[in-house]
Design a protein around this motif. Structure first.
Motif, mmCIF file in Angstrom:
data_model
loop_
_atom_site.group_PDB
_atom_site.id
_atom_site.type_symbol
_atom_site.label_atom_id
_atom_site.label_comp_id
_atom_site.label_asym_id
_atom_site.label_seq_id
_atom_site.Cartn_x
_atom_site.Cartn_y
_atom_site.Cartn_z
ATOM 1 N N ALA A 61 0.787 -1.328 0.227
ATOM 2 C CA ALA A 61 -0.143 0.062 0.130
ATOM 3 C C ALA A 61 0.744 1.059 0.209
ATOM 4 N N SER A 62 2.033 1.423 0.467
ATOM 5 C CA SER A 62 2.956 1.906 1.127
ATOM 6 C C SER A 62 3.723 2.943 -0.496
ATOM 7 N N VAL A 110 -4.966 10.019 1.961
ATOM 8 C CA VAL A 110 -4.423 9.526 2.518
ATOM 9 C C VAL A 110 -5.238 10.369 4.508
ATOM 10 N N LEU A 142 -8.445 3.882 8.421
ATOM 11 C CA LEU A 142 -7.324 3.101 8.257
ATOM 12 C C LEU A 142 -6.875 3.123 10.255
ATOM 13 N N ASP A 200 -1.935 0.665 13.448
ATOM 14 C CA ASP A 200 -0.247 1.433 12.773
ATOM 15 C C ASP A 200 -0.011 3.006 12.715
ATOM 16 N N THR A 234 -1.264 6.060 11.369
ATOM 17 C CA THR A 234 -1.751 7.220 11.005
ATOM 18 C C THR A 234 -1.223 8.921 11.731
ATOM 19 N N LEU A 239 0.931 4.976 5.798
ATOM 20 C CA LEU A 239 -0.554 3.568 5.829
ATOM 21 C C LEU A 239 0.740 2.214 5.961
ATOM 22 N N ALA A 240 2.430 2.509 6.385
ATOM 23 C CA ALA A 240 3.389 1.577 6.661
ATOM 24 C C ALA A 240 2.768 0.939 8.159
ATOM 25 N N ALA A 267 -4.237 -0.983 2.756
ATOM 26 C CA ALA A 267 -3.854 -0.626 4.060
ATOM 27 C C ALA A 267 -4.639 -1.204 4.834
ATOM 28 N N ARG A 268 -5.872 -0.791 4.642
ATOM 29 C CA ARG A 268 -7.159 -1.189 6.005
ATOM 30 C C ARG A 268 -6.636 -2.452 6.609
#
Length: 149
Positions: free
Chosen positions: A3-4, A22, A31, A35, A37, A89-90, A148-149
């Protein structure tokens, strides 16, 4: 990490679209929170601002006076938004790697898509190729957020 890399590649086509995508996904809570965000991206003003900038970029890209995406200010914007969107997104532990890879992917994609668009413009014109590129950028950005979800 896929995704990233996808969202960073979109930065090569449109600098603000990845950040707007994003930010809006973060604002809507789409998201994963674990993670991490950046909370700033989820703020309604940031979300609205990035959307406005992305819309302006999409419209401005079709103008005959639009500068090439590979000029220095354009490249700086693409590398910065590619790194930030990729890191966002990582997974938390891979953010630094995602930012570095995202910057590189954004820079590389800028040159690849610039050459492809220039070739297509000779045959189909600026507006038509811009609309197709917009669709590819928006679709890829949406795909990256979903991944990314």
């Amino acid at each position: 990490m896929l995704a990233s890399l996808l969202i960073a590649a979109v930065s090569g086509m449109r600098a603000m679209t990845p950040l707007a995508t994003v930010a809006n996904a973060a604002r809507r809570g789409e998201l994963p929170r674990e993670d991490g965000t950046p909370a700033l991206l989820a703020h309604p003003l940031v979300s609205a601002g990035t959307l406005a900038l992305a819309a302006g970029e999409l419209a401005g890209d079709k103008m005959k006076t639009a500068p090439d995406r590979i000029i220095l200010p354009g490249m700086v914007a693409r590398v910065a938004t590619g790194a930030l969107a990729a890191a966002s997104l990582a997974p938390r532990k891979q953010r630094t790697l995602a930012a570095v890879l995202g910057a590189g992917v954004a820079a590389g994609a800028s040159y690849v898509t610039f050459r492809a668009r220039a070739a297509a413009m000779r045959r189909y014109g600026q507006t038509a190729t811009g609309v197709v590129e917009d669709a590819v950028a928006l679709g890829t950005a949406s795909l990256a957020v979903r991944a990314a979800r």
